[in-house]
Scaffold this active site. Structure first.
Site, PDB file in Angstrom:
ATOM      1  N   PHE A  81       1.105  -1.562   0.207  1.00 11.04           N
ATOM      2  CA  PHE A  81      -0.219  -0.103  -0.411  1.00 11.04           C
ATOM      3  C   PHE A  81       1.097   1.304   0.110  1.00 11.04           C
ATOM      4  O   PHE A  81       0.284   2.367  -0.406  1.00 11.04           O
ATOM      5  CB  PHE A  81      -0.484  -0.269   1.163  1.00 11.04           C
ATOM      6  CG  PHE A  81      -2.110  -1.053   1.453  1.00 11.04           C
ATOM      7  CD1 PHE A  81      -3.103  -0.781   0.657  1.00 11.04           C
ATOM      8  CD2 PHE A  81      -1.532  -1.971   2.176  1.00 11.04           C
ATOM      9  CE1 PHE A  81      -4.169  -1.596   0.507  1.00 11.04           C
ATOM     10  CE2 PHE A  81      -2.791  -3.083   2.516  1.00 11.04           C
ATOM     11  CZ  PHE A  81      -3.997  -2.973   1.188  1.00 11.04           C
ATOM     12  N   LYS A  85       0.314   9.976  -1.946  1.00  7.47           N
ATOM     13  CA  LYS A  85      -0.828   9.859  -2.610  1.00  7.47           C
ATOM     14  C   LYS A  85      -1.909  11.397  -2.680  1.00  7.47           C
ATOM     15  O   LYS A  85      -3.258  11.316  -3.848  1.00  7.47           O
ATOM     16  CB  LYS A  85      -2.303   8.678  -1.782  1.00  7.47           C
ATOM     17  CG  LYS A  85      -2.805   9.285  -0.530  1.00  7.47           C
ATOM     18  CD  LYS A  85      -3.949   8.979  -0.836  1.00  7.47           C
ATOM     19  CE  LYS A  85      -4.336   8.965   0.846  1.00  7.47           C
ATOM     20  NZ  LYS A  85      -5.096   8.509   1.045  1.00  7.47           N
ATOM     21  N   SER A 125      -4.692   2.549  -9.490  1.00  7.29           N
ATOM     22  CA  SER A 125      -6.320   2.947  -9.318  1.00  7.29           C
ATOM     23  C   SER A 125      -7.052   3.440 -10.283  1.00  7.29           C
ATOM     24  O   SER A 125      -6.310   2.995 -11.029  1.00  7.29           O
ATOM     25  CB  SER A 125      -5.495   4.450  -8.151  1.00  7.29           C
ATOM     26  OG  SER A 125      -6.216   5.096  -8.683  1.00  7.29           O
ATOM     27  N   TYR A 150       1.246  11.685 -10.165  1.00  8.50           N
ATOM     28  CA  TYR A 150       1.154  10.580  -8.559  1.00  8.50           C
ATOM     29  C   TYR A 150       0.497   9.466  -9.317  1.00  8.50           C
ATOM     30  O   TYR A 150       0.871   8.375  -9.784  1.00  8.50           O
ATOM     31  CB  TYR A 150      -0.146  11.375  -8.549  1.00  8.50           C
ATOM     32  CG  TYR A 150      -0.612   9.469  -7.166  1.00  8.50           C
ATOM     33  CD1 TYR A 150      -0.875   9.228  -6.258  1.00  8.50           C
ATOM     34  CD2 TYR A 150      -2.485   9.585  -7.780  1.00  8.50           C
ATOM     35  CE1 TYR A 150      -0.822   8.265  -5.931  1.00  8.50           C
ATOM     36  CE2 TYR A 150      -2.951   8.280  -7.719  1.00  8.50           C
ATOM     37  CZ  TYR A 150      -2.334   7.484  -6.405  1.00  8.50           C
ATOM     38  OH  TYR A 150      -3.214   6.847  -5.589  1.00  8.50           O
ATOM     39  N   LYS A 154       1.417   4.972 -10.575  1.00 14.96           N
ATOM     40  CA  LYS A 154       0.583   4.361 -10.866  1.00 14.96           C
ATOM     41  C   LYS A 154       0.487   3.071 -12.283  1.00 14.96           C
ATOM     42  O   LYS A 154       0.798   1.756 -12.388  1.00 14.96           O
ATOM     43  CB  LYS A 154      -1.067   4.238 -10.455  1.00 14.96           C
ATOM     44  CG  LYS A 154      -1.588   5.033  -8.777  1.00 14.96           C
ATOM     45  CD  LYS A 154      -0.388   4.126  -8.041  1.00 14.96           C
ATOM     46  CE  LYS A 154      -0.775   4.517  -7.128  1.00 14.96           C
ATOM     47  NZ  LYS A 154      -0.197   3.378  -5.493  1.00 14.96           N
TER      48      LYS A 154
HETATM   49  P1  NAD Z   1      -2.466   6.710   3.750  1.00 10.48           P
HETATM   50  O1  NAD Z   1      -1.657   7.681   2.976  1.00 10.48           O
HETATM   51  O2  NAD Z   1      -3.377   6.219   4.413  1.00 10.48           O
HETATM   52  O3  NAD Z   1      -1.450   5.050   4.214  1.00 10.48           O
HETATM   53  C1  NAD Z   1       0.139   4.981   3.250  1.00 10.48           C
HETATM   54  C2  NAD Z   1       1.078   4.537   3.927  1.00 10.48           C
HETATM   55  O4  NAD Z   1       2.344   4.507   3.736  1.00 10.48           O
HETATM   56  C3  NAD Z   1       0.863   5.606   5.428  1.00 10.48           C
HETATM   57  O5  NAD Z   1       0.731   5.035   6.589  1.00 10.48           O
HETATM   58  C4  NAD Z   1       2.768   5.937   4.701  1.00 10.48           C
HETATM   59  O6  NAD Z   1       2.834   6.751   6.411  1.00 10.48           O
HETATM   60  C5  NAD Z   1       3.015   5.245   4.547  1.00 10.48           C
HETATM   61  N1  NAD Z   1       4.136   5.715   3.780  1.00 10.48           N
HETATM   62  C6  NAD Z   1       4.162   6.184   2.013  1.00 10.48           C
HETATM   63  N2  NAD Z   1       5.653   5.989   2.019  1.00 10.48           N
HETATM   64  C7  NAD Z   1       6.270   5.773   2.960  1.00 10.48           C
HETATM   65  C8  NAD Z   1       7.576   5.001   2.578  1.00 10.48           C
HETATM   66  N3  NAD Z   1       7.833   5.085   1.353  1.00 10.48           N
HETATM   67  N4  NAD Z   1       8.023   3.975   3.358  1.00 10.48           N
HETATM   68  C9  NAD Z   1       7.273   3.454   4.199  1.00 10.48           C
HETATM   69  N5  NAD Z   1       5.904   3.614   4.502  1.00 10.48           N
HETATM   70  C10 NAD Z   1       5.336   4.690   3.710  1.00 10.48           C
HETATM   71  O7  NAD Z   1      -3.147   6.101   2.326  1.00 10.48           O
HETATM   72  P2  NAD Z   1      -3.866   4.823   1.880  1.00 10.48           P
HETATM   73  O8  NAD Z   1      -5.672   5.688   1.108  1.00 10.48           O
HETATM   74  O9  NAD Z   1      -4.251   4.077   2.209  1.00 10.48           O
HETATM   75  O10 NAD Z   1      -3.878   4.478   0.229  1.00 10.48           O
HETATM   76  C11 NAD Z   1      -2.831   3.389   0.068  1.00 10.48           C
HETATM   77  C12 NAD Z   1      -2.491   2.900  -1.090  1.00 10.48           C
HETATM   78  O11 NAD Z   1      -3.801   2.655  -2.157  1.00 10.48           O
HETATM   79  C13 NAD Z   1      -1.646   4.066  -2.263  1.00 10.48           C
HETATM   80  O12 NAD Z   1      -0.941   2.940  -2.498  1.00 10.48           O
HETATM   81  C14 NAD Z   1      -2.696   5.171  -2.186  1.00 10.48           C
HETATM   82  O13 NAD Z   1      -1.673   5.129  -4.108  1.00 10.48           O
HETATM   83  C15 NAD Z   1      -4.063   3.501  -3.176  1.00 10.48           C
HETATM   84  N6  NAD Z   1      -5.099   4.501  -3.702  1.00 10.48           N
HETATM   85  C16 NAD Z   1      -5.365   5.010  -2.635  1.00 10.48           C
HETATM   86  C17 NAD Z   1      -6.762   5.962  -2.658  1.00 10.48           C
HETATM   87  C18 NAD Z   1      -7.373   6.463  -1.881  1.00 10.48           C
HETATM   88  O14 NAD Z   1      -8.586   7.239  -2.583  1.00 10.48           O
HETATM   89  N7  NAD Z   1      -7.429   6.723  -1.196  1.00 10.48           N
HETATM   90  C19 NAD Z   1      -7.470   5.473  -4.443  1.00 10.48           C
HETATM   91  C20 NAD Z   1      -6.282   4.562  -5.403  1.00 10.48           C
HETATM   92  C21 NAD Z   1      -5.433   3.772  -4.978  1.00 10.48           C
HETATM   93  C1  WQD Z   2     -14.448  13.729  -5.875  1.00 11.10           C
HETATM   94  C2  WQD Z   2     -15.450  14.217  -6.611  1.00 11.10           C
HETATM   95  C3  WQD Z   2     -14.700  16.342  -7.221  1.00 11.10           C
HETATM   96  C4  WQD Z   2     -13.542  18.013  -3.076  1.00 11.10           C
HETATM   97  C5  WQD Z   2      -9.228  11.270  -6.529  1.00 11.10           C
HETATM   98  C6  WQD Z   2      -7.893  11.472  -6.731  1.00 11.10           C
HETATM   99  C7  WQD Z   2      -7.500   9.602  -7.259  1.00 11.10           C
HETATM  100  C8  WQD Z   2      -7.968   8.773  -6.500  1.00 11.10           C
HETATM  101  C9  WQD Z   2      -8.865   8.232  -5.936  1.00 11.10           C
HETATM  102  C10 WQD Z   2      -5.817   7.766  -5.344  1.00 11.10           C
HETATM  103  C11 WQD Z   2     -14.981  15.178  -7.725  1.00 11.10           C
HETATM  104  C12 WQD Z   2     -14.724  16.288  -5.931  1.00 11.10           C
HETATM  105  C13 WQD Z   2     -13.618  17.132  -4.274  1.00 11.10           C
HETATM  106  C14 WQD Z   2     -14.263  18.963  -2.594  1.00 11.10           C
HETATM  107  C15 WQD Z   2     -15.454  18.842  -4.779  1.00 11.10           C
HETATM  108  N1  WQD Z   2      -7.321   8.589  -5.436  1.00 11.10           N
HETATM  109  N2  WQD Z   2     -15.240  17.108  -4.858  1.00 11.10           N
HETATM  110  N3  WQD Z   2     -15.985  18.908  -3.506  1.00 11.10           N
HETATM  111  O1  WQD Z   2     -10.458  13.613  -7.399  1.00 11.10           O
HETATM  112  O2  WQD Z   2     -11.887  11.115  -7.788  1.00 11.10           O
HETATM  113  O3  WQD Z   2     -10.159  11.066  -7.364  1.00 11.10           O
HETATM  114  O4  WQD Z   2      -9.426  10.267  -4.824  1.00 11.10           O
HETATM  115  O5  WQD Z   2      -5.266   6.684  -6.884  1.00 11.10           O
HETATM  116  O6  WQD Z   2      -6.368   9.420  -8.032  1.00 11.10           O
HETATM  117  O7  WQD Z   2      -7.518  12.163  -8.095  1.00 11.10           O
HETATM  118  O8  WQD Z   2     -11.499  12.444  -5.319  1.00 11.10           O
HETATM  119  O9  WQD Z   2     -12.668  12.809  -3.632  1.00 11.10           O
HETATM  120  O10 WQD Z   2     -10.879  14.762  -4.916  1.00 11.10           O
HETATM  121  O11 WQD Z   2     -13.471  14.206  -5.846  1.00 11.10           O
HETATM  122  O12 WQD Z   2     -16.107  18.819  -4.797  1.00 11.10           O
HETATM  123  O13 WQD Z   2     -14.261  19.275  -1.335  1.00 11.10           O
HETATM  124  O14 WQD Z   2     -15.614  14.975  -5.467  1.00 11.10           O
HETATM  125  O15 WQD Z   2     -14.674  17.818  -7.834  1.00 11.10           O
HETATM  126  O16 WQD Z   2     -15.712  15.043  -8.744  1.00 11.10           O
HETATM  127  P1  WQD Z   2     -11.097  11.992  -6.997  1.00 11.10           P
HETATM  128  P2  WQD Z   2     -12.116  13.028  -4.746  1.00 11.10           P
END
Ligand code: NAD
Ligand code: WQD
Length: 340
Positions: A81, A85, A125, A150, A154
């Protein structure tokens, strides 16, 4: 069975660690706490009664990564993970993102080769698709040029996995392409802890409802959707956590059909920003202060998943709906904001 969970104190990682411990896996967490708190470990213990082994270091440090695998020769699989992000920050500071997200992945794969470890589940993602021409988006949809560094990490991360699993017979990987993860554990002991002003919609909604933000701006009301606001596929983090255990077991049981597989993880339902706000108001009973504003640069108009491949191949589907997502996110917010 010992599983390394990188980023295991983070948002999605912590929910997955809970599931793994509940299913009696032995968990080793590595997290540098750059975006999470050590107290998450106490919360995990409170939920599961178990304390995972924890190492705090940066996975870009290849020496520390090598030491970890020398100490734990019996790691069977990695759920990776750990990554930075924040999409906007990645535009400002691309090298931080390329280094952190790619060096950490390469260091882990290198050690997998050295120590004959076969299995990796990787956090990808829906951002890899950009704005797809056709909805719902399937796994076969070609990637568009990434909208941000970012997003590019991915896309490149998946390419690194494809090349590595092709070249090294013993390594196999599954990339899980999450749509929009939201919500929190039912206990409200773990959830999403954004540092600073949240970029994502749901933490902004709950912080506004809790009085920590004055007003939610809804970015864009002239999109081609039924109410003019942008559409996403929100998925409960607990459903996501379940999918990780299923993907892990597919690898451990060598049920995968190729050495690199990738799956969409969403509900398959598109929800607009206004619908999300209304659902939050309905389940929380809180009237939200919001206004309609300009579009946010870089946002896609609408995206939602075709989940049939994950449904069929993983036997997984999302069980929790938008109401559960909003209710659990609000319960978590109330706990951290100390609201009764
Ligand atoms: P998060 O930031 O809550 O968790 C990521 C964790 O990784 C954090 O605890 C951070 O401290 C740790 N970390 C980052 N870089 C590190 C490093 N170099 N060494 C050790 N630890 C490190 O994020 P999350 O929302 O739980 O996301 C987890 C994964 O899912 C990420 O790869 C993110 O890109 C991906 N992802 C997240 C979302 C989202 O919207 N939350 C959507 C799609 C994909
Ligand atoms: C959702 C919708 C905003 C905040 C992001 C990353 C994507 C993935 C998931 C990691 C959009 C709208 C948001 C606000 C709003 N992450 N919005 N007011 O942009 O779909 O995706 O998180 O991989 O890579 O880009 O998610 O939650 O930011 O936005 O109106 O204050 O809500 O414009 O339409 P998004 P989000």
């Amino acid at each position: 069975m010992k599983i390394l969970v990188t980023g295991g104190t983070g948002y999605i990682g912590s929910h997955t660690v809970v599931k793994l411990l509940e299913q009696n896996y032995e968990v080793v967490i590595v997290d540098d706490l750059s975006n999470s708190e050590e107290s998450v470990l106490d919360a995990i213990k409170e939920i599961t009664g178990k304390q995972p082994l924890f190492y705090q270091f940066d996975l870009c440090d290849s020496v520390k990564v090598a030491e970890l695998f020398t100490e734990h020769k019996d790691i069977q699989a990695i759920i990776h993970f750990a990554a930075s992000k924040a999409v906007g920050e990645s535009v400002q500071n691309p090298l931080k993102y390329y280094r952190n997200n790619l060096d950490s992945l390469i260091n882990l794969l290198y050690q997998m080769e050295q120590h004959s470890i076969s299995n990796m589940v990787f956090s990808s993602s829906c951002t890899v698709y950009g704005q797809p021409d056709k909805l719902p988006v399937t796994e076969q949809t070609p990637f568009k040029p990434a909208e941000s560094p970012y997003g590019n990490t991915k896309q490149v991360g998946e390419e690194i996995l494809r090349d590595t699993t092709n070249a090294i017979d013993q390594i196999q990987a599954i990339a899980l392409r999450y749509f929009n993860p939201v919500g929190a554990h039912e206990s409200a002991l773990i959830g999403e802890l954004p540092k600073g002003v949240p970029n994502n919609l749901v933490p902004f909604i709950t912080q506004t409802a809790a009085g920590e933000r004055e007003q939610l701006s809804i970015f864009g009301s002239d999109y081609d959707t039924h109410d003019g606001t942008a559409m996403r596929d929100y998925i409960h983090v607990v459903d996501l956590a379940d999918a990780h255990v299923i993907a892990l077991e597919r690898l451990l049981d060598t049920k995968q059909k190729s050495s690199f597989e990738f799956f969409n993880l969403g509900t398959g339902n598109g929800c607009t920003v206004l619908e999300t706000v209304k659902k939050f108001e309905e389940v929380s009973g809180v009237q939200l202060n919001y206004k309609l504003t300009d579009r946010r640069p870089g946002d896609v108009e609408k995206i939602y998943a075709d989940t049939s491949f994950a449904n069929k191949e993983l036997g997984w589907s999302a069980k929790l709906g938008l109401g559960d997502m909003m209710a659990s996110a609000w319960k978590w917010q109330k706990r951290i904001s100390k609201i009764d």
